[in-house]
Enzyme design. Structure first.
Site: not given
Ligand code: GLN
Length: 447
Positions: A58, A133, A157
């Site tokens: 990420k 997310s 997330s």
């Protein structure tokens, strides 16, 4: 053989048996990325000369000499001079960063649509959101563009995009994994964790990345030691919270989750109804605590030391900075922040009481399957409400797992298994037993 279909465990074994080289492995993944990235918008950066086990990271976790944007235009030129602790640990285990994945700006969002770099598409249906997310990290595993990936979970997330993309996602207990080098969203909630193709792989990654490093004061303890304390579910008490099956839960999702619970019972588990009475206040408390911490954490982006000036923040970041500045201001602090902190304690106590009676708590991760891109974008409240079942675990600091348990109209559904604080071994064991008895994790999107 399609090397990109192998789990981490199978990949390690095949490399040891010299069935293929690390070069062939990386080539297979790079060619997959080449074909799919323009379709899915998963990777913001791709590393072409890697020779380890390909991990996708990420883009909020900083990587030495690889651009790290936090999904924001404000950091579109940021080249970190050092690695996050988790990255160093993965490199030591023979992994390499094959690319940095797209996500909602500063990890604020549940759909990926808040990224400054365009939305990631759900590999199961390109018209649908992948969840957020950590959108790209979930989609990368679902589309076999990496062996595993890392994300962060502040309010769901990791678990929610894992559920919406049909992969395994683990939210670690608060303090289990060092956040040194993870750009902070909400420091009392943030945790790093893996996305994997199997529960067993999540166990391995946790073993690799956990344990104190002296650089994150909240991270403590030795690296996670897998105990696998039980091999079947007999004697294991599985709590089902009635508050996770109320208004707002899609009927199709409910049916899939109830079937998964029935399966756990068939496998020997004892199903016990539990109550988490303060669940309905979790989102309200979270949207005071999180923006308060956001307004403080994001103050450092002033365009002086790194990145661009504050005009580059997206709409959601601005909304939360303003909310948080308000809830922390003199005169409102006691009414908002302190009250939310007290509610947080009540939510933590709900879990403590429930875990006196049961070993794990199961339920849905998300009230719905993946929705259409654009559907909730103009309605922040509807977006916030979609996290009703994931946010409580962050407020309490406990661990949670999402694993594939079925489909509704061709879209994946994730089963959430919540554990006590530091109870990763238990949730992973329950998850593994379920996974071995079912085939849901073997389903792949047609791309
Ligand atoms: N969707 C939640 C939010 O928007 C959770 C985000 C997260 O876990 N990083 O804050």
């Amino acid at each position: 053989m399609d090397l990109t279909k192998l789990s981490l465990k199978q990949t390690i074994k095949a490399l040891e048996d010299k069935q293929f080289s690390k070069q062939e492995l990386n080539r297979a993944y790079l060619s997959k990325i080449d074909t799919l990235n323009s379709k899915l918008n998963v990777f913001l950066e791709v590393e072409k000369n890697t020779l380890g086990i390909p991990a996708a990271i990420k883009d909020i976790i900083i990587t030495q000499n690889i651009k790290t944007t936090a999904g924001s235009k404000i950091l579109s030129n940021f080249l970190p001079p050092y690695n996050a602790t988790v990255i160093g640990r993965l490199l030591e285990k023979g992994c390499s960063v094959i690319g940095k994945t797209n996500h909602d700006e500063f990890a604020m969002g549940s759909s990926g649509e808040n990224s400054a770099y365009g939305v990631t598409k759900n590999p199961w249906n390109l018209k649908k959101v992948p969840g957020g997310s950590s959108s790209g990290s979930a989609a990368a595993v679902a589309a076999d563009m990496c062996v595993f990936s890392l994300g962060t979970d502040t309010g769901g997330s990791i678990r929610q995009p894992a559920s919406l993309c049909g992969v395994v996602g683990l939210k670690t207990s608060y303090g289990r994994v060092s956040r040194y080098g993870a750009i902070a969203l909400s420091s009392s909630l943030d945790q790093i964790g893996p996305f994997t193709k199997t529960v067993e792989d999540a166990r391995t990654i946790l073993e690799w990345i956990s344990g104190e490093d002296g650089l994150d004061a909240n991270c403590h303890g030795k690296p996670f030691q897998p105990q696998k304390s039980f091999k079947n579910l007999s004697g294991i008490k599985i709590g089902v919270p009635k508050e996770y099956f109320g208004k707002g839960l899609d009927k199709g999702v409910e049916k899939v989750i109830r079937e998964a619970i029935k399966k756990l019972e068939e496998l020997g588990g004892e199903i016990v109804e539990v109550s988490l009475p303060h669940t309905e206040y979790a989102i309200a408390a979270y949207y005071i605590i999180l923006p308060s911490e956001v307004s403080s954490n994001l103050a450092k982006f002033d365009g002086i030391r790194f990145g661009f000036d504050r005009s580059k923040f997206g709409a959601e970041a601005k909304r939360r900075i303003m909310l948080g500045t308000f809830t922390l201001s003199a005169g409102y602090f006691d009414d908002y922040f302190i009250k939310a902190a007290k509610v947080r304690t009540l939510i933590k106590q709900d879990f403590e009481k429930a875990f006196e009676k049961v070993d794990v708590i199961v339920g849905p991760v998300s009230p719905t399957v993946a929705w259409d891109i654009g559907e909730k974008f103009d309605d922040p409240l509807a977006m916030y409400l979609s996290d009703a079942y994931t946010i409580p675990a962050n407020l309490a600091g406990i661990c949670g797992l999402s694993l594939p348990c079925g489909f509704v109209e061709g879209l994946p559904v994730g089963l959430q298994i919540l554990g006590k604080y530091w109870g990763e071994d238990t949730i992973l064991s329950v998850g593994e037993i379920y996974e071995q008895a079912t085939d849901w994790h073997k389903e792949k999107p047609k791309l």
